[in-house]
Structure formats: C-alpha cells, structure tokens
Design an enzyme around this catalytic site. Structure first.
Site, PDB file in Angstrom:
ATOM      1  N   ARG A  46     -63.136 -58.233-117.057  1.00 12.59           N
ATOM      2  CA  ARG A  46     -62.069 -56.574-116.247  1.00 12.59           C
ATOM      3  C   ARG A  46     -63.185 -56.345-115.615  1.00 12.59           C
ATOM      4  NH1 ARG A  46     -61.506 -52.691-119.368  1.00 12.59           N
ATOM      5  NH2 ARG A  46     -60.990 -54.085-121.139  1.00 12.59           N
ATOM      6  N   TYR A  98     -42.988 -49.605 -97.416  1.00 14.02           N
ATOM      7  CA  TYR A  98     -42.319 -50.771 -98.546  1.00 14.02           C
ATOM      8  C   TYR A  98     -41.044 -50.358 -99.190  1.00 14.02           C
ATOM      9  CZ  TYR A  98     -43.612 -54.791-101.752  1.00 14.02           C
ATOM     10  OH  TYR A  98     -43.137 -55.575-102.997  1.00 14.02           O
ATOM     11  N   ASP A 170     -51.229 -47.161 -95.657  1.00 20.59           N
ATOM     12  CA  ASP A 170     -51.347 -49.353 -96.694  1.00 20.59           C
ATOM     13  C   ASP A 170     -51.141 -49.592 -94.739  1.00 20.59           C
ATOM     14  OD1 ASP A 170     -49.498 -51.115 -96.507  1.00 20.59           O
ATOM     15  OD2 ASP A 170     -47.895 -50.767 -97.820  1.00 20.59           O
ATOM     16  N   LYS A 195     -50.846 -60.880 -98.277  1.00 28.15           N
ATOM     17  CA  LYS A 195     -50.420 -61.228 -96.775  1.00 28.15           C
ATOM     18  C   LYS A 195     -51.363 -61.239 -95.545  1.00 28.15           C
ATOM     19  CE  LYS A 195     -46.942 -58.986 -98.642  1.00 28.15           C
ATOM     20  NZ  LYS A 195     -46.426 -57.579 -99.240  1.00 28.15           N
TER      21      LYS A 195
HETATM   22  C1  LIG Z   1     -46.007 -56.531 -99.843  1.00 29.28           C
HETATM   23  C2  LIG Z   1     -46.117 -55.517 -99.616  1.00 29.28           C
HETATM   24  C3  LIG Z   1     -46.682 -54.180-100.070  1.00 29.28           C
HETATM   25  C4  LIG Z   1     -46.673 -54.935-101.536  1.00 29.28           C
HETATM   26  O1  LIG Z   1     -48.216 -56.105-102.596  1.00 29.28           O
HETATM   27  P1  LIG Z   1     -48.078 -56.768-103.413  1.00 29.28           P
HETATM   28  O2  LIG Z   1     -48.226 -57.654-103.081  1.00 29.28           O
HETATM   29  O3  LIG Z   1     -46.177 -57.442-103.634  1.00 29.28           O
HETATM   30  O4  LIG Z   1     -48.024 -56.631-104.565  1.00 29.28           O
HETATM   31  C5  LIG Z   1     -46.708 -53.363-100.323  1.00 29.28           C
HETATM   32  N1  LIG Z   1     -46.831 -52.346 -99.018  1.00 29.28           N
HETATM   33  C6  LIG Z   1     -46.702 -53.507 -98.256  1.00 29.28           C
HETATM   34  C7  LIG Z   1     -45.961 -52.914 -96.635  1.00 29.28           C
HETATM   35  C8  LIG Z   1     -45.767 -54.631 -97.581  1.00 29.28           C
HETATM   36  O5  LIG Z   1     -45.452 -55.853 -96.888  1.00 29.28           O
END
Ligand SMILES: *Cc1c(COP(=O)(O)O)cnc(C)c1O
Length: 380
Positions: A46, A98, A170, A195
């Site tokens: 961990r 998001y 983000d 992504k």
């Molecule tokens: C998908 C997404 C998230 C969340 O990420 P996960 O991997 O699904 O937990 C946060 N911000 C944006 C812009 C996203 O597209």
C-alpha cells in the site's frame, strides 16, 4: 527533452534483477526484511510498489513536475486533494466540471464542513470575487467537461500570488501533451489516467503531480493512510499507455479538428462546442496555454429536443454510446443522463448544459469513417 522522447522514456529503467526493459508487474503485497527495518525501501505494497514507483516517476516527468502520485481512480486522486483541507476551509471551483467531482464536493466533503463556491471561471474576476481569508483551494478544469470552457490558468495563479491558496487543475481533457498547468503556476495537476494517459479504455486510475516537497509529503501521507492505491497491473497499463500519448494525441487533435469543422457546417446541427473555433470565447487563452485543441467536443441539434438527440445517440455504429473518453475508439455520450446526471437539472441548465447536449470523444479511427457514421445518425 522533447515530448515524444519524454513520453517514451519517462520512468523507464531496465529492471535491476534481469534487465527487462519494461518494469515488471510486481504482484506482491509485502517484501521480506532481513531484520526488522532492514529492507530495500519496500515494506508493504500500500505504501510502496516498484511498478507504481516507475509510473509515479513517469507521471512527474510528463507534467514537468518534481513528484507524481498514482491513485486507484481519478476521483480517488481528487478525494486526496480535498483531504488537505480542514472544516471551515473554503474552495472555489468551476461551475462547469466533471459530474463526479461535483458529487464528491457537494455530497461528501460539504458534510465535513468544507464550503464550496461554484463560479464561472472563464472570467478570473469571478474567482477574485469569491476569494476570502478562508479560501484554501481553487479547483479548475480546462477545457471543461462537457462545454469546453477555458480557464486562464496563469491569470488564476496571478490572483493567488503570495497567498496560501493551492490551485489544482484537472488536466484530464487536455492531457500533458497539450497543456502543462504546473508550468503556468498551478500547484497540483490532477488526471483521470483512465482517459488519455491509459488511452485504451482498459483501466481506471488517477494521478496527482506537484513540485512542492512539503505538498508531496502531505499527499503521500493521505495516499498511504486512506489507501486508494492502484494495483501493479493497472500501473503497468498506464505506464504503457503513456509511451504512445503523443502519437495518439496528434491524431485525436487532427480528427477533432476535422469533425468539429464538419459538424459546424451540417444543416441539422445547432451549436458546436470546441475550443479550436476562433469564435469560441476561450479561443485566445486556449491558443496561449494549449499546444492544440484536442479531440473532445459537444454539440446540439437545430431540433433541440431530447427525442432528436436520443435518435442520434442510439444510431451511431462506429461511435459507441458509453461514458468515459480519451480512448483510441470514438465514444458518444449524453451528459444530462450519463456523465453529469449527478448535477441537479436546475444547476446544470443554469450553467449552459442543456438536456439535449451530445458529447463526443473523437478517437483515432479514420476521420472519413467517423464523419460517415455521424452523418447517417444525424440524418436519420
Ligand atoms: C473521468 C473524469 C474524472 C474522474 O476520473 P475516474 O478515473 O473516472 O475516477 C475526473 N475528471 C474528469 C475531467 C474526468 O473526465
């Protein structure tokens, strides 16, 4: 080092025991010690894992940061940033972002006494107006999901100069190929590695990158104490994905440009949201802080009804109807009922996210096939 070389070599060292060019998947929970406390820097998985370590090194390098931390999902990475705060602290966040981040802020952290101000960050004046001596964090997404609004990261950084306010960006939509927020004055970069970093729709993962040593220690402490760490197999997949990020992104951008331009001219299409159009309100800022405009876009039909949108959403054959984005395959999505369903309708509409908006994650297939597919779906 230039992007292409950096993405391929980041975090890659031949494995010391065999010379394996790829870091092996260290599928282990613990490490043997020769005497209590006598070990090679690895005690319990961990806290430390060699595959994760290689990935975290790569994450830092691709965002021009000093440190990288990997999490079990994008929201787990966001959760870790919010845990830097204490009851009474205030956060200024984008009013278009998001849906899962919005849910985490309002349904979890608000209950722990943290206050959120959601503002339109396209104009930094709105951020300034919401700032006070309790403000500890500014959370922004640029381009935003799904309306492709742009925040001027440098202008926000200018506002927080000399103040103890962290800026977290983000950077999921842009990816480190198009934009590096740490270079523009952000303190933390967050990614849903699910992504573009992973890029093949086969892993859920998140990342944080930062320069400040003290901030890294705080976030590492949260990572190991709260325990939302990714497994070694998932770390391997993201490490592998990063190696082709620049090649994939170039194609995402090229296809994105072709599709956005085509959609804009289509007689049945209403408005196209893509930050590469010169009449997009954030165009100049996007041009300044991004290398190109990416493969994400949204659009409405002239017949702005849910029924018409539903017909398109269920008629594509190359575009798959699914949540998520950033993979090699093209996806079509209905934010109002899918990715952004957790935002109350009234709030959503107020911020410009209409019931019939359609979002595209343009993949790296042949652009002609993508156009043909969308055309038959829109013309139905
Ligand atoms: C998908 C997404 C998230 C969340 O990420 P996960 O991997 O699904 O937990 C946060 N911000 C944006 C812009 C996203 O597209």
């Amino acid at each position: 080092m230039k992007a292409a070389t950096k993405f391929i070599h980041a975090g890659a060292h031949p494995d010391p025991s065999t010379g394996a060019i790829m870091t092996p998947i260290y599928q282990t929970s613990t490490y043997v010690q020769s005497a209590p406390g006598k070990h090679k820097g690895f005690e319990y998985a961990r806290s430390q894992n060699p595959t994760r370590k290689a990935l975290e090194e790569a994450l830092a390098i691709i965002e021009n940061g000093k440190h990288g931390l990997a999490f079990s999902s994008g929201v787990a990475a966001t959760d870790a940033v919010l845990k830097l705060l204490l009851p009474g602290d205030e956060v200024i966040a984008s009013n278009d972002m998001y849906g899962g981040s919005y849910r985490l802020f309002t349904k979890i952290f608000q209950n722990y006494g943290i206050k959120f101000h959601f503002v339109n960050m396209q104009d930094p004046v709105n951020v300034k107006a919401a700032m006070n001596d309790k403000t500890k964090l500014i959370w922004t997404e640029t381009p935003t999901n799904p309306l492709m609004n742009i925040t001027d990261i440098g202008a926000i950084a200018e506002l927080t100069k000399g103040k103890k306010i962290w800026i977290c960006v983000d950077n999921t939509f842009a990816s480190p190929y198009l934009q590096n927020p740490l270079d523009l004055g952000a303190d933390i970069v967050m990614h849903s590695s699910t992504k573009y970093l992973g890029g093949h729709s086969d892993v859920i993962q998140g990342a944080l990158m930062m320069n400040d040593d003290e901030l890294r220690e705080k976030l590492y402490f949260i990572q190991k104490s709260s325990g939302a760490v990714p497994g070694p197999m998932d770390c391997f997949l993201v490490l592998r994905g990063i190696k082709t990020l620049h090649v994939r992104m170039k194609q995402h951008c090229e296809n994105g440009r072709i599709l956005a331009t085509w959609l804009k001219k289509h007689p049945k299409v209403g408005r196209v949201y893509w930050c590469g159009f010169e009449d997009h309100p954030g165009y100049n800022v996007a041009k300044k802080q991004m290398k190109d405009f990416g493969g994400m876009m949204s659009f409405t039909l002239k017949d702005d009804t849910i029924e018409a949108a539903m017909k398109v959403l269920s008629s594509t054959k190359v575009f798959s109807l699914a949540e998520s984005l950033g993979g090699v395959e093209s996806l079509i999505n209905h934010p109002a009922s899918m990715t952004h369903a957790s935002i109350p309708r009234e709030e959503r509409i107020k911020n410009g996210l209409s019931d019939a908006l359609i979002r595209l994650s343009v993949g790296i297939e042949d652009a002609e096939d993508l156009i043909e597919d969308l055309n038959q779906a829109i013309s139905k």
